[in-house]
Scaffold this motif. Sequence first.
Motif, PDB file in Angstrom:
ATOM      1  N   GLU A  42      -3.603 -12.882  43.397  1.00 46.03           N
ATOM      2  CA  GLU A  42      -2.633 -13.097  45.074  1.00 46.03           C
ATOM      3  C   GLU A  42      -1.079 -13.411  44.683  1.00 46.03           C
ATOM      4  O   GLU A  42      -0.114 -13.633  45.103  1.00 46.03           O
ATOM      5  CB  GLU A  42      -2.912 -14.097  45.992  1.00 46.03           C
ATOM      6  CG  GLU A  42      -4.254 -13.122  47.085  1.00 46.03           C
ATOM      7  CD  GLU A  42      -5.033 -13.743  47.725  1.00 46.03           C
ATOM      8  OE1 GLU A  42      -5.596 -13.655  48.684  1.00 46.03           O
ATOM      9  OE2 GLU A  42      -4.836 -15.156  47.031  1.00 46.03           O
ATOM     10  N   CYS A  43      -0.947 -14.730  43.723  1.00 41.46           N
ATOM     11  CA  CYS A  43       0.179 -15.768  43.219  1.00 41.46           C
ATOM     12  C   CYS A  43       1.264 -14.351  42.447  1.00 41.46           C
ATOM     13  O   CYS A  43       2.226 -14.811  43.244  1.00 41.46           O
ATOM     14  CB  CYS A  43      -0.438 -16.715  42.521  1.00 41.46           C
ATOM     15  SG  CYS A  43       1.318 -18.052  41.712  1.00 41.46           S
ATOM     16  N   ARG A  44       0.469 -13.036  42.092  1.00 41.81           N
ATOM     17  CA  ARG A  44       1.232 -12.112  41.178  1.00 41.81           C
ATOM     18  C   ARG A  44       1.697 -11.591  42.061  1.00 41.81           C
ATOM     19  O   ARG A  44       3.219 -11.364  42.515  1.00 41.81           O
ATOM     20  CB  ARG A  44       0.879 -11.786  39.933  1.00 41.81           C
ATOM     21  CG  ARG A  44       0.337 -12.454  38.618  1.00 41.81           C
ATOM     22  CD  ARG A  44      -0.098 -11.356  37.721  1.00 41.81           C
ATOM     23  NE  ARG A  44      -0.997 -12.203  36.060  1.00 41.81           N
ATOM     24  CZ  ARG A  44      -1.787 -12.480  37.000  1.00 41.81           C
ATOM     25  NH1 ARG A  44      -2.562 -12.572  37.508  1.00 41.81           N
ATOM     26  NH2 ARG A  44      -2.887 -13.121  36.041  1.00 41.81           N
ATOM     27  N   GLN A  45       1.293 -10.906  43.035  1.00 38.36           N
ATOM     28  CA  GLN A  45       1.700 -10.145  44.231  1.00 38.36           C
ATOM     29  C   GLN A  45       2.642 -10.778  45.015  1.00 38.36           C
ATOM     30  O   GLN A  45       3.491 -10.526  45.980  1.00 38.36           O
ATOM     31  CB  GLN A  45       1.049 -10.138  45.350  1.00 38.36           C
ATOM     32  CG  GLN A  45      -0.150  -8.865  44.555  1.00 38.36           C
ATOM     33  CD  GLN A  45      -1.657  -8.702  44.957  1.00 38.36           C
ATOM     34  OE1 GLN A  45      -1.562  -9.471  46.315  1.00 38.36           O
ATOM     35  NE2 GLN A  45      -2.562  -7.181  44.581  1.00 38.36           N
ATOM     36  N   GLY A  46       3.091 -12.289  45.159  1.00 40.17           N
ATOM     37  CA  GLY A  46       4.101 -12.817  45.810  1.00 40.17           C
ATOM     38  C   GLY A  46       4.701 -13.087  45.105  1.00 40.17           C
ATOM     39  O   GLY A  46       6.217 -13.820  45.939  1.00 40.17           O
ATOM     40  N   LEU A  52      -2.601 -21.784  34.252  1.00 44.72           N
ATOM     41  CA  LEU A  52      -3.741 -21.662  34.332  1.00 44.72           C
ATOM     42  C   LEU A  52      -4.464 -23.009  34.282  1.00 44.72           C
ATOM     43  O   LEU A  52      -5.960 -23.670  34.118  1.00 44.72           O
ATOM     44  CB  LEU A  52      -5.244 -20.764  34.202  1.00 44.72           C
ATOM     45  CG  LEU A  52      -4.469 -18.531  34.744  1.00 44.72           C
ATOM     46  CD1 LEU A  52      -5.483 -18.510  34.264  1.00 44.72           C
ATOM     47  CD2 LEU A  52      -4.778 -19.531  36.265  1.00 44.72           C
ATOM     48  N   ALA A  53      -3.586 -23.656  32.898  1.00 42.84           N
ATOM     49  CA  ALA A  53      -3.668 -25.099  32.567  1.00 42.84           C
ATOM     50  C   ALA A  53      -3.710 -25.651  33.591  1.00 42.84           C
ATOM     51  O   ALA A  53      -4.113 -27.153  33.890  1.00 42.84           O
ATOM     52  CB  ALA A  53      -2.234 -25.039  31.716  1.00 42.84           C
ATOM     53  N   VAL A  54      -2.670 -25.970  34.607  1.00 39.15           N
ATOM     54  CA  VAL A  54      -3.035 -26.554  35.455  1.00 39.15           C
ATOM     55  C   VAL A  54      -3.237 -26.505  37.224  1.00 39.15           C
ATOM     56  O   VAL A  54      -2.723 -26.785  38.282  1.00 39.15           O
ATOM     57  CB  VAL A  54      -1.646 -27.574  35.625  1.00 39.15           C
ATOM     58  CG1 VAL A  54      -1.308 -28.550  34.577  1.00 39.15           C
ATOM     59  CG2 VAL A  54      -0.676 -26.676  36.071  1.00 39.15           C
ATOM     60  N   ASN A  55      -3.734 -24.964  36.950  1.00 40.61           N
ATOM     61  CA  ASN A  55      -4.160 -24.499  38.575  1.00 40.61           C
ATOM     62  C   ASN A  55      -3.159 -24.605  39.704  1.00 40.61           C
ATOM     63  O   ASN A  55      -3.266 -24.832  40.449  1.00 40.61           O
ATOM     64  CB  ASN A  55      -5.600 -24.747  38.910  1.00 40.61           C
ATOM     65  CG  ASN A  55      -6.600 -24.486  37.448  1.00 40.61           C
ATOM     66  OD1 ASN A  55      -6.321 -23.372  36.784  1.00 40.61           O
ATOM     67  ND2 ASN A  55      -7.757 -25.701  37.726  1.00 40.61           N
ATOM     68  N   VAL A  56      -2.278 -23.954  39.266  1.00 42.98           N
ATOM     69  CA  VAL A  56      -1.380 -24.193  39.717  1.00 42.98           C
ATOM     70  C   VAL A  56      -0.405 -22.134  40.408  1.00 42.98           C
ATOM     71  O   VAL A  56      -0.480 -22.021  39.251  1.00 42.98           O
ATOM     72  CB  VAL A  56       0.139 -25.500  39.895  1.00 42.98           C
ATOM     73  CG1 VAL A  56       1.548 -25.017  40.762  1.00 42.98           C
ATOM     74  CG2 VAL A  56      -0.505 -26.709  40.508  1.00 42.98           C
ATOM     75  N   CYS A  57       0.702 -21.855  41.034  1.00 43.54           N
ATOM     76  CA  CYS A  57       0.944 -21.143  41.045  1.00 43.54           C
ATOM     77  C   CYS A  57       3.068 -21.482  41.219  1.00 43.54           C
ATOM     78  O   CYS A  57       3.050 -21.938  42.283  1.00 43.54           O
ATOM     79  CB  CYS A  57       0.824 -20.216  42.742  1.00 43.54           C
ATOM     80  SG  CYS A  57       1.913 -19.058  42.581  1.00 43.54           S
ATOM     81  N   ASN A  58       3.615 -20.905  40.373  1.00 45.98           N
ATOM     82  CA  ASN A  58       4.410 -21.318  40.226  1.00 45.98           C
ATOM     83  C   ASN A  58       5.662 -20.313  40.804  1.00 45.98           C
ATOM     84  O   ASN A  58       5.743 -19.246  39.808  1.00 45.98           O
ATOM     85  CB  ASN A  58       4.869 -21.553  39.075  1.00 45.98           C
ATOM     86  CG  ASN A  58       4.465 -22.938  38.053  1.00 45.98           C
ATOM     87  OD1 ASN A  58       4.135 -24.118  38.902  1.00 45.98           O
ATOM     88  ND2 ASN A  58       3.667 -23.072  36.871  1.00 45.98           N
ATOM     89  N   GLY A  59       6.444 -20.748  41.130  1.00 50.56           N
ATOM     90  CA  GLY A  59       7.650 -19.439  42.137  1.00 50.56           C
ATOM     91  C   GLY A  59       6.906 -18.602  42.883  1.00 50.56           C
ATOM     92  O   GLY A  59       5.795 -18.712  43.158  1.00 50.56           O
ATOM     93  N   HIS A  62       3.827 -18.469  47.486  1.00 47.73           N
ATOM     94  CA  HIS A  62       3.270 -19.505  47.278  1.00 47.73           C
ATOM     95  C   HIS A  62       3.013 -20.597  46.267  1.00 47.73           C
ATOM     96  O   HIS A  62       1.930 -21.049  45.458  1.00 47.73           O
ATOM     97  CB  HIS A  62       1.457 -18.800  46.677  1.00 47.73           C
ATOM     98  CG  HIS A  62       0.958 -17.079  47.120  1.00 47.73           C
ATOM     99  ND1 HIS A  62       0.287 -17.480  48.630  1.00 47.73           N
ATOM    100  CD2 HIS A  62       0.983 -16.147  47.272  1.00 47.73           C
ATOM    101  CE1 HIS A  62       0.252 -16.765  48.958  1.00 47.73           C
ATOM    102  NE2 HIS A  62       0.362 -15.689  48.397  1.00 47.73           N
ATOM    103  N   ASN A  63       4.194 -21.266  45.840  1.00 47.92           N
ATOM    104  CA  ASN A  63       4.748 -22.096  44.574  1.00 47.92           C
ATOM    105  C   ASN A  63       4.176 -23.263  45.429  1.00 47.92           C
ATOM    106  O   ASN A  63       4.214 -23.749  46.735  1.00 47.92           O
ATOM    107  CB  ASN A  63       6.716 -22.156  45.240  1.00 47.92           C
ATOM    108  CG  ASN A  63       6.647 -23.374  44.041  1.00 47.92           C
ATOM    109  OD1 ASN A  63       5.562 -23.113  43.068  1.00 47.92           O
ATOM    110  ND2 ASN A  63       8.188 -23.467  44.352  1.00 47.92           N
ATOM    111  N   GLY A  64       3.307 -23.138  44.565  1.00 46.91           N
ATOM    112  CA  GLY A  64       3.159 -25.088  44.477  1.00 46.91           C
ATOM    113  C   GLY A  64       1.411 -25.434  45.423  1.00 46.91           C
ATOM    114  O   GLY A  64       0.624 -26.181  45.214  1.00 46.91           O
TER     115      GLY A  64
END
Length: 68
Positions: A42-46, A52-59, A62-64
């Motif tokens: 879902e992060c990539r689709q957005g 995955l090192a800090v389990n956060v979506c960057n950009g 779904h940023n943050g």
Amino acid sequence: MRIRRILPAVIATAALAGLGLTGAASATAPAQGAPTSVTPSECRQGGGMPDLAVNVCNGGTHNGEAVD
């Protein structure tokens, strides 16, 4: 005589405008207090990149958000 024709139209317009504003505000507001998390896909689709090192979506959209 004109006022009797115009007044109901003004009231109806004001009522519809009020409903439109409150409906738009409630439709776009996220739920308060509910933590959001997305999958890496879902992060990539957005448009983001899952870190995955800090389990956060960057950009992206779904940023943050936390990544499951």
